[in-house]
Design a protein around this motif. Sequence first.
Motif, PDB file in Angstrom:
ATOM      1  N   SER A 138      49.508  48.073  33.477  1.00 62.97           N
ATOM      2  CA  SER A 138      49.152  48.982  32.211  1.00 62.97           C
ATOM      3  C   SER A 138      50.250  48.419  31.161  1.00 62.97           C
ATOM      4  CB  SER A 138      49.921  50.211  32.686  1.00 62.97           C
ATOM      5  OG  SER A 138      48.794  50.764  33.390  1.00 62.97           O
ATOM      6  N   GLU A 141      49.602  44.605  31.462  1.00 63.65           N
ATOM      7  CA  GLU A 141      48.270  44.188  31.132  1.00 63.65           C
ATOM      8  C   GLU A 141      47.432  42.961  31.502  1.00 63.65           C
ATOM      9  OE1 GLU A 141      47.710  46.103  26.878  1.00 63.65           O
ATOM     10  OE2 GLU A 141      47.136  47.325  27.881  1.00 63.65           O
ATOM     11  N   GLU A 155      44.277  41.083  27.137  1.00 64.02           N
ATOM     12  CA  GLU A 155      44.495  41.483  26.301  1.00 64.02           C
ATOM     13  C   GLU A 155      43.021  40.240  25.429  1.00 64.02           C
ATOM     14  OE1 GLU A 155      47.200  39.722  24.134  1.00 64.02           O
ATOM     15  OE2 GLU A 155      46.440  40.135  21.831  1.00 64.02           O
ATOM     16  N   TRP A 197      44.412  56.647  36.970  1.00 68.18           N
ATOM     17  CA  TRP A 197      43.358  55.120  36.882  1.00 68.18           C
ATOM     18  C   TRP A 197      44.756  54.168  37.410  1.00 68.18           C
ATOM     19  CZ3 TRP A 197      43.689  49.792  35.730  1.00 68.18           C
ATOM     20  CH2 TRP A 197      44.943  49.801  34.669  1.00 68.18           C
ATOM     21  N   ASN A 256      26.450  48.061  39.181  1.00 71.42           N
ATOM     22  CA  ASN A 256      27.587  48.705  38.263  1.00 71.42           C
ATOM     23  C   ASN A 256      28.831  48.909  38.685  1.00 71.42           C
ATOM     24  OD1 ASN A 256      29.736  50.624  36.128  1.00 71.42           O
ATOM     25  ND2 ASN A 256      27.431  50.990  34.927  1.00 71.42           N
ATOM     26  N   TYR A 288      31.429  51.049  37.824  1.00 72.51           N
ATOM     27  CA  TYR A 288      32.046  52.521  37.647  1.00 72.51           C
ATOM     28  C   TYR A 288      31.062  52.877  38.535  1.00 72.51           C
ATOM     29  CZ  TYR A 288      34.474  50.970  33.234  1.00 72.51           C
ATOM     30  OH  TYR A 288      34.791  49.963  32.988  1.00 72.51           O
ATOM     31  N   ASN A 326      29.596  43.369  31.878  1.00 74.19           N
ATOM     32  CA  ASN A 326      28.370  42.239  30.524  1.00 74.19           C
ATOM     33  C   ASN A 326      29.188  42.450  29.701  1.00 74.19           C
ATOM     34  OD1 ASN A 326      29.044  44.812  29.905  1.00 74.19           O
ATOM     35  ND2 ASN A 326      26.816  45.412  28.786  1.00 74.19           N
ATOM     36  N   GLY A 327      29.352  42.205  28.656  1.00 68.53           N
ATOM     37  CA  GLY A 327      30.448  41.928  27.394  1.00 68.53           C
ATOM     38  C   GLY A 327      31.227  40.894  27.307  1.00 68.53           C
ATOM     39  N   SER A 328      32.429  40.723  26.639  1.00 68.30           N
ATOM     40  CA  SER A 328      33.612  39.556  27.185  1.00 68.30           C
ATOM     41  C   SER A 328      34.207  39.237  27.340  1.00 68.30           C
ATOM     42  CB  SER A 328      33.581  39.440  25.027  1.00 68.30           C
ATOM     43  OG  SER A 328      34.168  40.146  25.282  1.00 68.30           O
ATOM     44  N   ILE A 379      37.022  39.661  26.078  1.00 72.25           N
ATOM     45  CA  ILE A 379      38.823  40.354  25.774  1.00 72.25           C
ATOM     46  C   ILE A 379      38.370  41.574  26.100  1.00 72.25           C
ATOM     47  CG2 ILE A 379      38.955  41.341  23.367  1.00 72.25           C
ATOM     48  CD1 ILE A 379      37.482  39.086  22.094  1.00 72.25           C
ATOM     49  N   TYR A 380      39.517  42.795  26.523  1.00 68.85           N
ATOM     50  CA  TYR A 380      39.706  43.687  26.867  1.00 68.85           C
ATOM     51  C   TYR A 380      38.479  44.502  27.375  1.00 68.85           C
ATOM     52  CZ  TYR A 380      43.232  47.276  27.512  1.00 68.85           C
ATOM     53  OH  TYR A 380      44.471  47.909  28.539  1.00 68.85           O
ATOM     54  N   ASN A 381      37.622  44.254  28.499  1.00 68.21           N
ATOM     55  CA  ASN A 381      36.656  44.468  29.322  1.00 68.21           C
ATOM     56  C   ASN A 381      36.721  45.109  30.637  1.00 68.21           C
ATOM     57  OD1 ASN A 381      34.064  44.500  30.104  1.00 68.21           O
ATOM     58  ND2 ASN A 381      33.289  42.997  29.447  1.00 68.21           N
ATOM     59  N   PRO A 382      37.237  46.544  30.179  1.00 62.59           N
ATOM     60  CA  PRO A 382      37.284  47.361  31.639  1.00 62.59           C
ATOM     61  C   PRO A 382      36.228  47.524  32.514  1.00 62.59           C
ATOM     62  CG  PRO A 382      37.609  49.160  29.470  1.00 62.59           C
ATOM     63  CD  PRO A 382      36.980  47.212  29.271  1.00 62.59           C
ATOM     64  N   GLY A 383      35.230  47.119  32.509  1.00 69.96           N
ATOM     65  CA  GLY A 383      34.180  47.376  33.367  1.00 69.96           C
ATOM     66  C   GLY A 383      34.382  46.179  34.117  1.00 69.96           C
TER      67      GLY A 383
END
Lengths: 588, 256
Positions: free
Chosen positions: A43, A161, A183, A213, A443, A445, A488-490, A492-496
């Motif tokens: 964090s 982080e 980041e 979390w 997923n 989550y 999915n996504g990049s 960069i700061y991807n919480p998944g």
Amino acid sequence: MAHESYETLDYDIIIIGAGGSGLRAAVEASQVPGLKVAVVTKSLLGKAHTVMAEGGVAASFGNLDAPDGWQTHFYDTMRSGHFINNYRMAEIFAKEAPERVLELESWGAVFDRTKEGRIMQRPFGAHTFRRLCHIGDHTGLELIRTMQYKSLHSGIDVFQEVTMTKLLVQDGHVAGAFGYFREDGRFVLFRARAVVLATGGWGKIFKVTSNSWESTGDGAALAFRAGADMMDMEMVQFHPTGMVWPPGVRGILVTEGVRGEGGLLRNSEGERFMQTYDPERMELSSRDVVARSIFKEVQAGRGSPHGGAWLDISHKGPEYVKAKLPGMYEQFLTLADLDITKEPFEVAPTCHYTMGGLRVDPETCATNIPGLFAAGEVACGLHGANRLGGNSLSDLLVFGRRAGLGAREYVSGAPDFAPVDQAELEAEMDRVLEPFHRENGINPYHVHEKLQEIMTNHAGIMRSGPVLEEGLNKLLELKDQARNMSINGSRIYNPGWHAVFDVENMLLLCEGIIRSALERKESRGAHWRTDYPDELPEWQKINFVESYDGEGIRIRTEPVNEMPEDLAKLFTYGKAPGLVQQSGGKES
Amino acid sequence: MSEEFTLRVWRGDKTGGEEVEYHVPAETGMVVLDALHHIQHNEAPDLAVRWNCKAAHCGSCGAEVNGQPKLLCKTRMDDYVGQTVSVKPMQTFPIIKDLVTDVSWNYQVAKEIPMLEPTAPAPFNMQQIDADRVQEFHRCIECFLCQDTCHVLRNHEGQRQYFGPRFMIKIAEFEMHPMDGADRVPLLAHEAGVNMCNVTKCCTEVCPQHIRITDNAIIPLKERVADRYYDPVKILLRRLSGKKNAPTGSSHKVSQ
């Protein structure tokens, strides 16, 4: 897969986790000039779960009750832990806590005061005397902020982080840790001669939880996979009073300070039901007892409208409540449209703390892996089967310091950096990036939600053999499905993406909890089994210790260390040592 | 209550972005962070938002809701019934992704502030009334919403000239500590730039902890600087003779 690169950073000691124990360890480790120390946190600095501690930090100053002393603090801690605590940890803890609190004061923490101008202490569940030094109801915030600024001025490097995915061990010695910066997702290798784990607990395994979390047991799981021993995993604390309504706030902590300041618990019939369960200590009984009592009242049909009990502090008057419990007042007003200075409010048990964790040496906080140390909630031994309120914050300080000291002394005689296995790192980078490449995966989550459901239904406050067995099967099934987590996504700061590793860590630890809970065929402290409802003397002699070989969890018993005579004697008076000596005047 | 809420969430990174509309089923007492979690868990797992405690203790989830700096965990969706709720990252700090900004500047500033220098070893003898004065500042959760809203930091590229409201209360916490022996007045007058604040109290307004940043920290700190650096008699004479400009922009507090 494409060739990935990583950055390499060298430190003598890295501390993973920036809560109270991590920062205290860092400050201690940095006392040796020339030693390079880094804190790595997932964090931002100052946001760790320590910030949520409310009620206070326990230390036996005796500012209000002169007969208090380390012996009585030790006595209370062992009794509430139902004697499976490591006595030596409890002894060190009780003796050193006051000094650690004064240190905080000299670093800028400003505690509430007594009329005489000393540190104010409030009563808390199962503490014989008024013992909790506090700042209203935001003591954890005070502790972490004080430690944060002290750390910033101690020449420590802080990496914020960062997700750590692997602890590196070479030839049986710790070699560092590997992970990535949130980041931008770039990989980083921390080479280190010693590693201190201060990553906290795993309260996020339950849906109704007071934990942030962060509490996903990362450090514990990393160390477990690397070969470290875990102990007392079955012991999970449910705090009696979490918020109940509205749904979004369910589980948020209502500090024990409310009861410490005189709050009363009632059932739907207006009865102070603690009379039935612990007439002597009433609302200020230990957490395991109060949580179970509320649970039983709800089961018996005497619960509040949303399945809890009523807690009432309004008789203390608005001015007092706002001064001593400002956070609680604000929390209910904002989130529940309710003025606690005027009316009672609903509370119910919420997952709060994991007593189990890495098995450590009481003197140095060393684990069984040379060079690996652990302190705070991730470690095990101090609290036994049930933690006393306020003991967690002093735990962080006492053993954070000792872990820092232990690591510092270890590196003074330890060899230089261990070589790093390049192939191991390549494989790790592939593993970490895999969720991006899986198609039609599950997923993370949703896996987390299912895990919480399994733990709540099968390994919560009330347990039994068959229900635990069923839970274990469901969990292992889920673990199988979780091999296919995708995102999915990049980078960069991807919480998944981050969630994938949190979930993997929790899955491993949950299995450890259920297996250990199945083995302890009795009820003790927080571990309540309806098929074995009694606390049995023979089980008081053992701790369950787990190890992981990459395939499965192995469980063994270890004898609880026997107290030396002078300490054992403290339990022979029929009451707390401080109460015995009270007639003979103040103890030192 | 309506069956669903409509949110427009800023999605993007340092290369650019746009607001994306989401619909979330309404639940009693829902806060903006609950709605974002619903989106994250079901529609956009990569939606970046910082949060830790979801109980307004940690100060991680600061963002701008319909243009106002807010904690997402403390802002109720039912405050916006019938409206589209726009959620954007804090504008004062460089964007990382979606609602997450780079707040590292604040941690650099924190290093510049000298710690408490006790005039005697602990345990301190201190009355509650003295503790009260500084304990207010200790309630700060470092959400940086005050930094976000401070127009010196926000509009004037003032990050080189002013530490911002968060660090004024940090300095005040030590300066007003009854046992402190350090001198931070030169720091305040120069690097920390307390004079840059022109007392619009925007920071106080957005503080989720209700700290009276301007009245209880910044103004008394300005007075300390004025007492040290500006002889009030000379300033009074200057006022009387009709000259408006003091050597720096701080004279407006001296007359109080």
